[in-house]
Design an enzyme around this catalytic site. Structure first.
Site, short mmCIF file in Angstrom:
data_model
loop_
_atom_site.label_atom_id
_atom_site.label_comp_id
_atom_site.label_asym_id
_atom_site.label_seq_id
_atom_site.Cartn_x
_atom_site.Cartn_y
_atom_site.Cartn_z
N ALA A 1 0.87 -1.18 0.00
CA ALA A 1 0.00 0.00 0.00
C ALA A 1 0.90 1.22 0.00
O ALA A 1 2.07 1.15 0.41
CB ALA A 1 -0.88 -0.01 1.24
N GLY B 1 0.65 -5.09 0.89
CA GLY B 1 -0.54 -5.16 0.03
C GLY B 1 -0.26 -5.85 -1.29
O GLY B 1 -1.18 -6.40 -1.90
N GLU C 1 -0.44 -9.48 -0.52
CA GLU C 1 -1.87 -9.76 -0.29
C GLU C 1 -2.65 -9.78 -1.60
O GLU C 1 -3.58 -10.57 -1.76
CB GLU C 1 -2.44 -8.71 0.68
CG GLU C 1 -1.89 -8.88 2.09
CD GLU C 1 -2.13 -7.67 2.98
OE1 GLU C 1 -1.82 -6.53 2.57
OE2 GLU C 1 -2.66 -7.85 4.10
N GLU D 1 4.53 -5.12 7.37
CA GLU D 1 3.72 -4.15 8.13
C GLU D 1 4.14 -3.97 9.58
O GLU D 1 4.13 -2.84 10.08
CB GLU D 1 2.23 -4.55 8.08
CG GLU D 1 1.57 -4.31 6.74
CD GLU D 1 1.70 -5.49 5.79
OE1 GLU D 1 2.53 -6.40 6.04
OE2 GLU D 1 0.99 -5.50 4.78
N1 DAK Z 1 4.60 3.29 -0.85
C1 DAK Z 1 4.97 4.45 -1.43
N2 DAK Z 1 6.09 4.57 -2.17
C2 DAK Z 1 6.87 3.51 -2.31
C3 DAK Z 1 6.55 2.26 -1.71
C4 DAK Z 1 5.33 2.17 -0.96
N3 DAK Z 1 4.94 1.02 -0.42
N4 DAK Z 1 7.53 1.38 -2.02
C5 DAK Z 1 8.41 2.04 -2.78
N5 DAK Z 1 8.03 3.31 -2.95
C6 DAK Z 1 8.73 4.36 -3.69
C7 DAK Z 1 9.93 4.87 -2.92
O1 DAK Z 1 9.52 5.84 -1.96
C8 DAK Z 1 10.76 5.48 -4.04
O2 DAK Z 1 10.22 6.72 -4.39
P1 DAK Z 1 11.20 8.00 -4.68
O3 DAK Z 1 12.01 8.17 -3.45
O4 DAK Z 1 12.01 7.55 -5.89
O5 DAK Z 1 10.25 9.10 -4.97
C9 DAK Z 1 10.50 4.55 -5.20
O6 DAK Z 1 9.28 3.84 -4.88
C10 DAK Z 1 11.60 3.50 -5.38
O7 DAK Z 1 11.80 2.84 -4.14
P2 DAK Z 1 13.24 2.71 -3.46
O8 DAK Z 1 14.13 3.83 -3.84
O9 DAK Z 1 13.00 2.48 -2.01
O10 DAK Z 1 13.77 1.38 -4.16
P3 DAK Z 1 14.74 0.29 -3.56
O11 DAK Z 1 15.07 -0.62 -4.66
O12 DAK Z 1 15.86 0.90 -2.80
O13 DAK Z 1 13.86 -0.51 -2.50
C11 DAK Z 1 11.87 -1.67 -1.71
C12 DAK Z 1 12.76 -1.24 -2.94
C13 DAK Z 1 10.62 -2.31 -2.25
C14 DAK Z 1 12.66 -2.67 -0.87
C15 DAK Z 1 11.57 -0.40 -0.88
O14 DAK Z 1 11.04 0.60 -1.75
C16 DAK Z 1 10.59 -0.65 0.22
O15 DAK Z 1 10.94 -1.20 1.26
N6 DAK Z 1 9.32 -0.23 -0.02
C17 DAK Z 1 8.30 -0.32 0.98
C18 DAK Z 1 7.84 -1.73 1.07
C19 DAK Z 1 6.80 -1.88 2.14
O16 DAK Z 1 7.05 -1.71 3.34
N7 DAK Z 1 5.62 -2.24 1.70
C20 DAK Z 1 4.56 -2.53 2.56
C21 DAK Z 1 3.73 -1.31 2.74
S1 DAK Z 1 2.62 -1.58 4.06
C22 DAK Z 1 -4.21 -1.16 6.05
C23 DAK Z 1 -4.35 -1.27 4.73
C24 DAK Z 1 -3.33 -1.75 3.98
C25 DAK Z 1 -2.16 -2.12 4.56
C26 DAK Z 1 -2.03 -2.02 5.92
C27 DAK Z 1 -3.06 -1.55 6.67
N8 DAK Z 1 -5.25 -0.64 6.86
C28 DAK Z 1 -5.76 0.59 6.30
C29 DAK Z 1 -5.23 -0.92 8.24
C30 DAK Z 1 -1.07 -2.50 3.75
C31 DAK Z 1 0.16 -2.11 4.16
C32 DAK Z 1 1.29 -2.22 3.33
O17 DAK Z 1 1.27 -2.69 2.21
#
Ligand code: DAK
Length: 259
Positions: free
Chosen positions: A65, A110, A113, A133
């Site tokens: 997400a 997400g 998921e 998360e």
């Molecule tokens: N959201 C927003 N932007 C994201 C992103 C994300 N999840 N993942 C990556 N990006 C963006 C980065 O900010 C970066 O943007 P700029 O800085 O270039 O503007 C660009 O994509 C490239 O990412 P990186 O520079 O970080 O690239 P790397 O190769 O170094 O790293 C990575 C790739 C996938 C390991 C890293 O980007 C990363 O860790 N991303 C976050 C992954 C993550 O934690 N995903 C889970 C999100 S939590 C809920 C509803 C839904 C959910 C939970 C609760 N309720 C409402 C209760 C779901 C939650 C999730 O999915």
């Protein structure tokens, strides 16, 4: 329909839906979720689409997400956002037509998921899976706590969710999270091969089988067998059943019409 964050390509009876928000590694914001919901409706209604392949543009399937959008939500807005995702993923899961996730890269949070709501997951050897998360101080919000244990078992799902760790494609294969792993350049070809193989069968039978499996895994065996008995009966009201059996007896390939 045209979409800002999705690409939709139709090849015969297979449609390829690709999430196209590369600058954020295809992270799901409200706009992407709304478009995804519309695209699922479009594909459900499209008579020529038998099987859907879902993938992501660039080096990510979906990196979760959108953390930027989520970071400022209050509790009520978070519940609304969660509902949007839950409803969209559920619609995908319950869609009559089979959906194959071709996981080309990151499938985190997400994104993992989303793949879990598909019928079958195929992965590139570069794919990474995880539920990060708890590292962000939240629980999975798009049913990861529900679908992941159903697929890989409670112990492994708890380990993945509690630790927020990321696993590679081979580990995902080992624990049954994906059906197969391919080299990145072969992934789409293999996904399309599988999709076309499914599309060559009796589609009403495929759809009834999907409904029976989805229903059956959520209920007791006797109820599940009753569901199967009913869809089995329904098949005998289709032209596909008559053609399928006639073709077998005449020793020729069946020509199904999805009727
Ligand atoms: N959201 C927003 N932007 C994201 C992103 C994300 N999840 N993942 C990556 N990006 C963006 C980065 O900010 C970066 O943007 P700029 O800085 O270039 O503007 C660009 O994509 C490239 O990412 P990186 O520079 O970080 O690239 P790397 O190769 O170094 O790293 C990575 C790739 C996938 C390991 C890293 O980007 C990363 O860790 N991303 C976050 C992954 C993550 O934690 N995903 C889970 C999100 S939590 C809920 C509803 C839904 C959910 C939970 C609760 N309720 C409402 C209760 C779901 C939650 C999730 O999915």
């Amino acid at each position: 329909m045209t979409y800002k964050n999705l690409l939709l390509k139709k090849e015969g009876n297979v449609s390829i839906l690709s999430i196209n928000r590369e600058k954020a590694l295809n992270a799901l914001n409200s706009e992407v979720l709304d478009e995804l919901s519309c695209a699922i409706d479009e594909l459900s209604e499209d008579k020529n689409t038998y099987v859907v392949v879902l993938t992501g543009e660039g080096r990510s399937f979906v990196a979760g997400a959108d953390i930027g959008e989520m970071s400022s939500l209050n509790a009520e807005e978070a519940r609304t956002f969660a509902k949007k995702g839950l409803d969209t993923f559920r619609k995908l899961e319950l869609m009559e037509k089979p959906v194959i996730a071709a996981v080309n890269g990151f499938a985190l949070g997400g994104g993992c998921e989303l793949s879990l709501a598909c019928d079958i997951r195929l992965a590139s050897s570069k794919a990474k899976f995880g539920q990060p998360e708890t590292g962000l101080g939240i629980t999975p919000g798009f049913a990861g706590t529900q679908r992941l244990p159903r697929l890989v078992g409670t112990g492994l799902a708890k380990e993945l969710i509690y630790t927020a760790k990321t696993i590679g494609a081979d580990e995902a294969l080992r624990i049954g999270l994906v059906n197969a792993v391919y080299e990145p350049e072969a992934l789409m070809e293999e996904a399309l091969k599988l999709a076309n193989e499914i599309a060559s069968k009796g589609q009403l039978a495929v759809r009834y089988a999907k409904a029976a499996i989805n229903h059956g895994v959520e209920t007791d065996l006797d109820t599940g067998m009753e569901v199967e008995r009913n869809v089995f009966g329904l098949c005998f009201a289709t032209e596909d059943q008559k053609e399928g059996m006639k073709a077998f007896l005449e020793k020729r390939p069946a020509e199904f019409k999805c009727k």
